[in-house]
Enzyme design. Structure first.
Site, PDB file in Angstrom:
ATOM      1  N   ARG A  15       0.859  -1.186   0.000  1.00 56.11           N
ATOM      2  CA  ARG A  15       0.000   0.000   0.000  1.00 56.11           C
ATOM      3  C   ARG A  15       0.896   1.237   0.000  1.00 56.11           C
ATOM      4  O   ARG A  15       2.055   1.219   0.430  1.00 56.11           O
ATOM      5  CB  ARG A  15      -0.947   0.041   1.206  1.00 56.11           C
ATOM      6  CG  ARG A  15      -0.271   0.222   2.567  1.00 56.11           C
ATOM      7  CD  ARG A  15      -0.226   1.670   3.010  1.00 56.11           C
ATOM      8  NE  ARG A  15       0.606   1.866   4.186  1.00 56.11           N
ATOM      9  CZ  ARG A  15       1.899   2.138   4.134  1.00 56.11           C
ATOM     10  NH1 ARG A  15       2.527   2.244   2.984  1.00 56.11           N
ATOM     11  NH2 ARG A  15       2.599   2.311   5.255  1.00 56.11           N
ATOM     12  N   HIS A  22       0.893   8.969  10.555  1.00 58.21           N
ATOM     13  CA  HIS A  22       0.971   8.914  12.024  1.00 58.21           C
ATOM     14  C   HIS A  22      -0.352   9.345  12.662  1.00 58.21           C
ATOM     15  O   HIS A  22      -0.371   9.927  13.746  1.00 58.21           O
ATOM     16  CB  HIS A  22       2.143   9.751  12.554  1.00 58.21           C
ATOM     17  CG  HIS A  22       3.469   9.141  12.183  1.00 58.21           C
ATOM     18  ND1 HIS A  22       4.067   8.150  12.919  1.00 58.21           N
ATOM     19  CD2 HIS A  22       4.280   9.356  11.110  1.00 58.21           C
ATOM     20  CE1 HIS A  22       5.205   7.790  12.338  1.00 58.21           C
ATOM     21  NE2 HIS A  22       5.353   8.503  11.229  1.00 58.21           N
ATOM     22  N   ASP A  24      -3.028   6.917  12.424  1.00 60.70           N
ATOM     23  CA  ASP A  24      -3.816   5.691  12.707  1.00 60.70           C
ATOM     24  C   ASP A  24      -3.809   5.344  14.187  1.00 60.70           C
ATOM     25  O   ASP A  24      -4.847   5.056  14.770  1.00 60.70           O
ATOM     26  CB  ASP A  24      -3.391   4.506  11.823  1.00 60.70           C
ATOM     27  CG  ASP A  24      -1.946   4.056  11.962  1.00 60.70           C
ATOM     28  OD1 ASP A  24      -1.133   4.788  12.562  1.00 60.70           O
ATOM     29  OD2 ASP A  24      -1.617   2.952  11.461  1.00 60.70           O
ATOM     30  N   GLY A 102      11.434  -2.658   3.644  1.00 58.64           N
ATOM     31  CA  GLY A 102      11.901  -1.472   4.374  1.00 58.64           C
ATOM     32  C   GLY A 102      11.782  -0.178   3.588  1.00 58.64           C
ATOM     33  O   GLY A 102      12.398   0.819   3.933  1.00 58.64           O
ATOM     34  N   GLY A 104       8.822   1.332   3.077  1.00 55.66           N
ATOM     35  CA  GLY A 104       7.605   2.043   3.496  1.00 55.66           C
ATOM     36  C   GLY A 104       6.406   1.708   2.626  1.00 55.66           C
ATOM     37  O   GLY A 104       5.433   2.452   2.608  1.00 55.66           O
ATOM     38  N   SER A 107       5.623  -3.855   3.095  1.00 52.26           N
ATOM     39  CA  SER A 107       6.006  -5.240   2.763  1.00 52.26           C
ATOM     40  C   SER A 107       5.697  -6.160   3.946  1.00 52.26           C
ATOM     41  O   SER A 107       5.305  -7.314   3.761  1.00 52.26           O
ATOM     42  CB  SER A 107       7.489  -5.314   2.409  1.00 52.26           C
ATOM     43  OG  SER A 107       8.274  -4.860   3.481  1.00 52.26           O
ATOM     44  N   ASP A 147      -1.791  -0.336   7.783  1.00 54.16           N
ATOM     45  CA  ASP A 147      -1.243  -1.129   6.691  1.00 54.16           C
ATOM     46  C   ASP A 147      -2.043  -2.409   6.433  1.00 54.16           C
ATOM     47  O   ASP A 147      -2.521  -2.624   5.318  1.00 54.16           O
ATOM     48  CB  ASP A 147       0.237  -1.420   6.940  1.00 54.16           C
ATOM     49  CG  ASP A 147       1.042  -0.135   7.107  1.00 54.16           C
ATOM     50  OD1 ASP A 147       0.492   0.946   6.832  1.00 54.16           O
ATOM     51  OD2 ASP A 147       2.208  -0.195   7.518  1.00 54.16           O
TER      52      ASP A 147
HETATM   53  C1  GLA Z   1       3.853   2.691   9.485  1.00 57.28           C
HETATM   54  C2  GLA Z   1       2.902   1.947  10.413  1.00 57.28           C
HETATM   55  C3  GLA Z   1       1.479   2.478  10.273  1.00 57.28           C
HETATM   56  C4  GLA Z   1       1.418   3.997  10.377  1.00 57.28           C
HETATM   57  C5  GLA Z   1       2.498   4.641   9.507  1.00 57.28           C
HETATM   58  C6  GLA Z   1       2.589   6.124   9.700  1.00 57.28           C
HETATM   59  O1  GLA Z   1       3.541   2.409   8.158  1.00 57.28           O
HETATM   60  O2  GLA Z   1       2.903   0.580  10.117  1.00 57.28           O
HETATM   61  O3  GLA Z   1       0.639   1.869  11.233  1.00 57.28           O
HETATM   62  O4  GLA Z   1       1.511   4.411  11.708  1.00 57.28           O
HETATM   63  O5  GLA Z   1       3.775   4.082   9.738  1.00 57.28           O
HETATM   64  O6  GLA Z   1       1.453   6.751   9.203  1.00 57.28           O
END
Ligand code: GLA
Length: 341
Positions: A15, A22, A24, A102, A104, A107, A147
């Site tokens: 995704r 930050h 969720d 890693g 973002g 994965s 995620d």
């Molecule tokens: C990571 C975490 C999510 C979310 C983001 C920041 O992807 O897995 O839960 O907190 O950082 O938005």
């Protein structure tokens, strides 16, 4: 949630979060979308007790009777934890991934979701998302629900407006004039070793002073915060939730200049108030925004490295000299049963 002894193949996409970072774990709002790249897991049951997991990253043999060894790679710990909770029994799981680790792009959540579905977890988005979150927490990554919930809920052509106070997911049609490019800063990060947990704790402390989750707070509530760090963290979350509301409207109605400006504001807030950007991400966002056809860009995911997401006109020539992927909102996770799986 119990697995059953059936052969299965499951796919879970990565995704990318368009906006709402930050938020969720603060009961706020976010707007991620699932992408075409993902992870496939194929399960073949056997009568033995051992589960042999073969992935691009190596092979792990999980024996439910033996304690987990120290120093095993994170993906193998996640696999062991999931197979234990799903009471998977013996067999073989083959995992194939197209997602960079890693970067973002989720994965880790895609791995957990594909693995859980292949082992027989019932494909209910919230239940699977919670299971995956618990397993990540048990292996040292204090992640939120965005995620795995996005990975489970993806809809082609749509982003997902998620309200984390209720876990309601609303698919939002994305304008056909919007194109998305993910750009990799090349700086990998893991949530276990990043200051992610520290940010969570700062948000919780600020919420305790204000008396409600930051995702539900108003700008005037910030006045109650004397601690300057807590005030900046809270200012990010409060303003970010408002940007999610505005962006959702803009990206569905095709107001892409406005959507792009909101992404740039989100990046500035993550850089200055939440302090999770890096010089490399800042530089790439600036360069991307200076490119003809680009509406806006921001870091995506937790930060501390990883990728940026760029919103642009279809066909925009965006070459920043680093790895990149053109992505479109794609379907969420699926699972198929049967001996031919
Ligand atoms: C990571 C975490 C999510 C979310 C983001 C920041 O992807 O897995 O839960 O907190 O950082 O938005």
């Amino acid at each position: 949630m119990e697995g059953s002894r059936t052969a299965r193949v499951a796919f879970a996409p990565g995704r990318v979060n368009l906006i709402g970072e930050h938020t969720d774990y603060n009961d706020g709002l976010a707007l991620p979308m699932t992408i075409g790249l993902g992870i496939e897991a194929t399960f073949a049951p056997s009568s033995g007790a051992e589960l042999v997991v073969e992935s691009d990253l190596g092979t792990a043999v999980i024996d439910p009777g033996k304690p987990r060894g120290a120093g095993i790679p994170p993906w193998a710990s996640l696999a062991a934890e999931l197979s234990r909770r799903l009471d998977a029994g013996g067999g073989a799981v083959r995992v194939r991934s197209e997602l960079p680790v890693g970067a973002g792009l989720s994965s880790s959540a895609a791995f957990c979701v594909a693995f859980a579905l292949a082992l027989g977890a019932e494909p209910l988005p919230t239940a699977v998302a919670r299971l995956c979150q618990e397993v990540e927490h048990a292996t040292g990554a204090p992640v939120g629900l965005m995620d795995p919930l996005a990975v489970m809920s993806g809809v082609a052509g749509h982003a997902l407006a998620i309200d984390f106070a209720t876990l309601e997911v609303t698919p939002v049609a994305v304008s056909e004039r919007a194109a998305f490019v993910i750009v990799d800063s090349g700086v990998p990060r893991t949530l276990g070793s990043s200051p992610y947990a520290e940010r969570r704790a700062q948000c919780e402390a600020a919420a305790a002073v204000i008396g409600r989750p930051l995702g539900k707070a108003r700008p005037r509530d910030l006045r109650a915060l004397d601690d300057p760090v807590q005030r900046r963290r809270a200012a990010h979350v409060v303003s970010e939730c408002e940007r999610v509301r505005e962006f959702t409207e803009a990206v569905s109605s095709g107001e892409l200049e406005r959507a792009g400006a909101l992404m740039v504001a989100s990046h500035a807030s993550l850089r200055d108030d939440f302090e999770v950007s890096t010089p490399e991400l800042d530089r790439l966002v600036e360069e991307a925004c200076a490119t003809e056809g680009v509406y806006g860009a921001r870091l995506t995911g937790a930060g501390f490295g990883g990728c940026l997401i760029v919103l642009c006109r279809p066909g925009t020539a965006l070459d920043l000299g680093v790895r990149r992927w053109s992505v479109a909102p794609s379907p969420g996770a699926w699972v198929r049963e049967g001996p031919g799986a």
